[in-house]
Scaffold this motif. Structure first.
Motif, PDB file in Angstrom:
ATOM      1  N   GLY A  53       0.972  -1.209  -0.103  1.00  0.00           N
ATOM      2  CA  GLY A  53      -0.129  -0.064   0.048  1.00  0.00           C
ATOM      3  C   GLY A  53       0.847   1.218   0.045  1.00  0.00           C
ATOM      4  O   GLY A  53       0.143   2.399   0.404  1.00  0.00           O
ATOM      5  N   LEU A  54       2.129   1.218  -0.295  1.00  0.00           N
ATOM      6  CA  LEU A  54       2.871   2.541  -0.443  1.00  0.00           C
ATOM      7  C   LEU A  54       3.144   2.987  -1.788  1.00  0.00           C
ATOM      8  O   LEU A  54       3.131   1.844  -2.583  1.00  0.00           O
ATOM      9  CB  LEU A  54       4.225   2.282   0.118  1.00  0.00           C
ATOM     10  N   VAL A  55       3.358   4.022  -1.938  1.00  0.00           N
ATOM     11  CA  VAL A  55       3.482   4.619  -3.379  1.00  0.00           C
ATOM     12  C   VAL A  55       5.217   4.681  -3.589  1.00  0.00           C
ATOM     13  O   VAL A  55       5.663   5.334  -2.728  1.00  0.00           O
ATOM     14  CB  VAL A  55       3.063   5.924  -3.664  1.00  0.00           C
ATOM     15  N   PRO A  56       5.611   3.743  -4.375  1.00  0.00           N
ATOM     16  CA  PRO A  56       7.060   3.857  -4.681  1.00  0.00           C
ATOM     17  C   PRO A  56       7.478   5.155  -5.279  1.00  0.00           C
ATOM     18  O   PRO A  56       6.949   5.804  -6.396  1.00  0.00           O
ATOM     19  CB  PRO A  56       7.281   2.609  -5.461  1.00  0.00           C
ATOM     20  N   VAL A  57       8.582   5.864  -5.106  1.00  0.00           N
ATOM     21  CA  VAL A  57       9.218   6.903  -5.879  1.00  0.00           C
ATOM     22  C   VAL A  57      10.678   6.263  -6.460  1.00  0.00           C
ATOM     23  O   VAL A  57      11.212   5.906  -5.806  1.00  0.00           O
ATOM     24  CB  VAL A  57       9.432   8.047  -4.947  1.00  0.00           C
ATOM     25  N   LEU A  58      10.276   6.002  -7.611  1.00  0.00           N
ATOM     26  CA  LEU A  58      11.451   5.146  -8.431  1.00  0.00           C
ATOM     27  C   LEU A  58      12.573   6.255  -8.712  1.00  0.00           C
ATOM     28  O   LEU A  58      12.169   7.188  -9.591  1.00  0.00           O
ATOM     29  CB  LEU A  58      10.920   4.414  -9.538  1.00  0.00           C
ATOM     30  N   CYS A  59      13.718   6.131  -8.249  1.00  0.00           N
ATOM     31  CA  CYS A  59      14.657   7.092  -8.495  1.00  0.00           C
ATOM     32  C   CYS A  59      15.645   6.402  -9.584  1.00  0.00           C
ATOM     33  O   CYS A  59      16.073   5.162  -9.651  1.00  0.00           O
ATOM     34  CB  CYS A  59      15.744   7.594  -7.266  1.00  0.00           C
ATOM     35  N   LEU A  60      15.933   7.422 -10.524  1.00  0.00           N
ATOM     36  CA  LEU A  60      16.862   6.779 -11.609  1.00  0.00           C
ATOM     37  C   LEU A  60      17.834   7.892 -12.254  1.00  0.00           C
ATOM     38  O   LEU A  60      17.277   8.934 -12.194  1.00  0.00           O
ATOM     39  CB  LEU A  60      16.244   5.975 -12.831  1.00  0.00           C
ATOM     40  N   GLY A  61      18.926   7.580 -12.785  1.00  0.00           N
ATOM     41  CA  GLY A  61      19.964   8.641 -13.325  1.00  0.00           C
ATOM     42  C   GLY A  61      21.146   8.217 -13.652  1.00  0.00           C
ATOM     43  O   GLY A  61      21.667   7.265 -13.190  1.00  0.00           O
ATOM     44  N   GLU A  62      21.803   8.911 -14.475  1.00  0.00           N
ATOM     45  CA  GLU A  62      23.072   8.632 -15.051  1.00  0.00           C
ATOM     46  C   GLU A  62      24.247   9.082 -14.178  1.00  0.00           C
ATOM     47  O   GLU A  62      24.106  10.507 -13.718  1.00  0.00           O
ATOM     48  CB  GLU A  62      23.061   8.875 -16.561  1.00  0.00           C
ATOM     49  N   THR A  63      25.428   8.623 -14.327  1.00  0.00           N
ATOM     50  CA  THR A  63      26.580   9.210 -13.653  1.00  0.00           C
ATOM     51  C   THR A  63      27.291  10.263 -14.818  1.00  0.00           C
ATOM     52  O   THR A  63      26.699  10.103 -15.998  1.00  0.00           O
ATOM     53  CB  THR A  63      27.710   8.028 -13.404  1.00  0.00           C
ATOM     54  N   LEU A  64      28.324  10.866 -14.486  1.00  0.00           N
ATOM     55  CA  LEU A  64      28.766  12.031 -15.014  1.00  0.00           C
ATOM     56  C   LEU A  64      29.504  10.913 -16.426  1.00  0.00           C
ATOM     57  O   LEU A  64      29.425  11.629 -17.496  1.00  0.00           O
ATOM     58  CB  LEU A  64      29.882  12.734 -14.333  1.00  0.00           C
ATOM     59  N   ASP A  65      30.117  10.081 -16.063  1.00  0.00           N
ATOM     60  CA  ASP A  65      30.911   9.225 -17.259  1.00  0.00           C
ATOM     61  C   ASP A  65      30.008   8.660 -18.266  1.00  0.00           C
ATOM     62  O   ASP A  65      30.060   8.814 -19.434  1.00  0.00           O
ATOM     63  CB  ASP A  65      31.500   7.819 -16.432  1.00  0.00           C
ATOM     64  N   GLU A  66      28.607   8.324 -17.702  1.00  0.00           N
ATOM     65  CA  GLU A  66      27.693   7.810 -18.627  1.00  0.00           C
ATOM     66  C   GLU A  66      27.203   8.972 -19.309  1.00  0.00           C
ATOM     67  O   GLU A  66      26.662   8.843 -20.426  1.00  0.00           O
ATOM     68  CB  GLU A  66      26.563   7.228 -17.758  1.00  0.00           C
ATOM     69  N   ARG A  67      26.998  10.177 -18.851  1.00  0.00           N
ATOM     70  CA  ARG A  67      26.705  11.383 -19.692  1.00  0.00           C
ATOM     71  C   ARG A  67      27.587  11.994 -20.686  1.00  0.00           C
ATOM     72  O   ARG A  67      27.146  11.990 -22.011  1.00  0.00           O
ATOM     73  CB  ARG A  67      26.242  12.650 -18.569  1.00  0.00           C
ATOM     74  N   GLN A  68      28.782  11.679 -20.166  1.00  0.00           N
ATOM     75  CA  GLN A  68      29.741  12.210 -21.104  1.00  0.00           C
ATOM     76  C   GLN A  68      30.126  11.233 -22.225  1.00  0.00           C
ATOM     77  O   GLN A  68      30.673  11.405 -23.409  1.00  0.00           O
ATOM     78  CB  GLN A  68      31.114  12.377 -20.388  1.00  0.00           C
ATOM     79  N   SER A  69      29.767   9.795 -22.050  1.00  0.00           N
ATOM     80  CA  SER A  69      29.911   8.926 -23.165  1.00  0.00           C
ATOM     81  C   SER A  69      28.446   8.687 -23.794  1.00  0.00           C
ATOM     82  O   SER A  69      28.353   7.524 -24.467  1.00  0.00           O
ATOM     83  CB  SER A  69      30.600   7.674 -22.656  1.00  0.00           C
TER      84      SER A  69
END
Ligand code: PEP
Length: 251
Positions: A120-136
């Motif tokens: 019964g909880l609403v999940p707040v799914l966090c996601l995101g890229e690292t700096l290396d991943e953005r730069q590549s």
């Protein structure tokens, strides 16, 4: 119509005294804001205290993590049923600090998402890229992988009752914020990805931005069409700053 959500992730900070002071600054103040939902996510040990201090105000209560199992011999862990029983409505899953420091894989994050909803909880799914991943140039690949790992496990229908927070790792706690355009680009891509499974769910899905949001940059970020509020770390520990961010998201 998506109601913006502004969520404070207090991380591993606070004492009973500082929590009381912070809540004194927030409680009651958010009630006058229209068109925005406010959420605080304290450490487990402060959940009961915060629940009492929230009282009848409009502030929602959440936790920062949960375990995949509902109970049993899992020393040190906290379960979904415990959080629900303590008055939590939301729970963060897959925060980048847990992925990087505690070794949480996409699979574990997906199981936590499912466990949250099961209880019964609403999940707040966090996601995101690292700096290396953005730069590549891997940003979209990483975001898609993290998002689809959960979709494949629980199905897109589960996102009817969930929130997604895009948090570029390079922007968390660094003072460096993604520009509104950079954030919007990822949010739009995430919504398009969800829309491939269900246009309706994608249109209703709240997508928060997180990463060094403060009062000074919140309004510009929240003005982007696919940014539906924020997940706020450092700035959520100061009542005035957090309220100003909530104000920036209100209508
Ligand atoms: C976070 O921890 O979710 C976060 C966004 O932190 P900060 O606002 O401090 O960058």
């Amino acid at each position: 119509m998506r109601t913006p959500l502004v969520a404070g992730n207090w991380k591993m900070n606070g004492t009973r005294a500082s929590v009381a002071e912070l809540m004194q600054g927030l409680a009651g103040e958010t009630d006058g804001l229209t068109g925005v939902e406010t959420l605080v996510c304290p450490s487990f040990v402060f959940i009961q205290q915060v629940q009492e201090l929230i009282g009848k105000t409009s502030i929602k209560l959440g936790a920062q993590d949960l375990y995949v199992e509902a109970g049993g011999a899992f020393t040190g862990e906290i379960s979904g049923p415990m959080l629900a029983d303590a008055g939590c409505q939301y729970v963060l899953v897959g925060h980048s600090e847990r992925r990087a420091l505690m070794g949480e894989t996409d699979e574990i994050v997906a199981r936590k998402f499912a466990a949250a909803q099961e209880h019964g909880l609403v999940p707040v799914l966090c996601l995101g890229e690292t700096l290396d991943e953005r730069q590549s140039d891997a940003t979209m690949a990483v975001i898609s992988r993290q998002f689809l790992a959960v979709v494949e496990t629980v199905g897109i229908e589960a996102f009817r009752n969930a929130v997604v927070a895009y948090e570029p790792v390079w922007a968390i706690g660094t003072g460096e914020t993604a520009s509104p355009e950079q954030a919007q680009e990822v949010h739009a891509a995430l919504r398009a990805l969800a829309a491939k499974r269900s246009a309706k769910i994608a249109a209703d899905l709240r997508l928060l931005y997180g990463g060094s949001v403060k009062a000074a940059n919140a309004r510009e970020l929240f003005s982007m069409p696919d940014i539906d509020g924020g997940l706020i770390g450092g700035a959520s520990l100061q009542a005035e700053e957090f309220l100003a961010i909530c104000q920036a998201a209100s209508s």
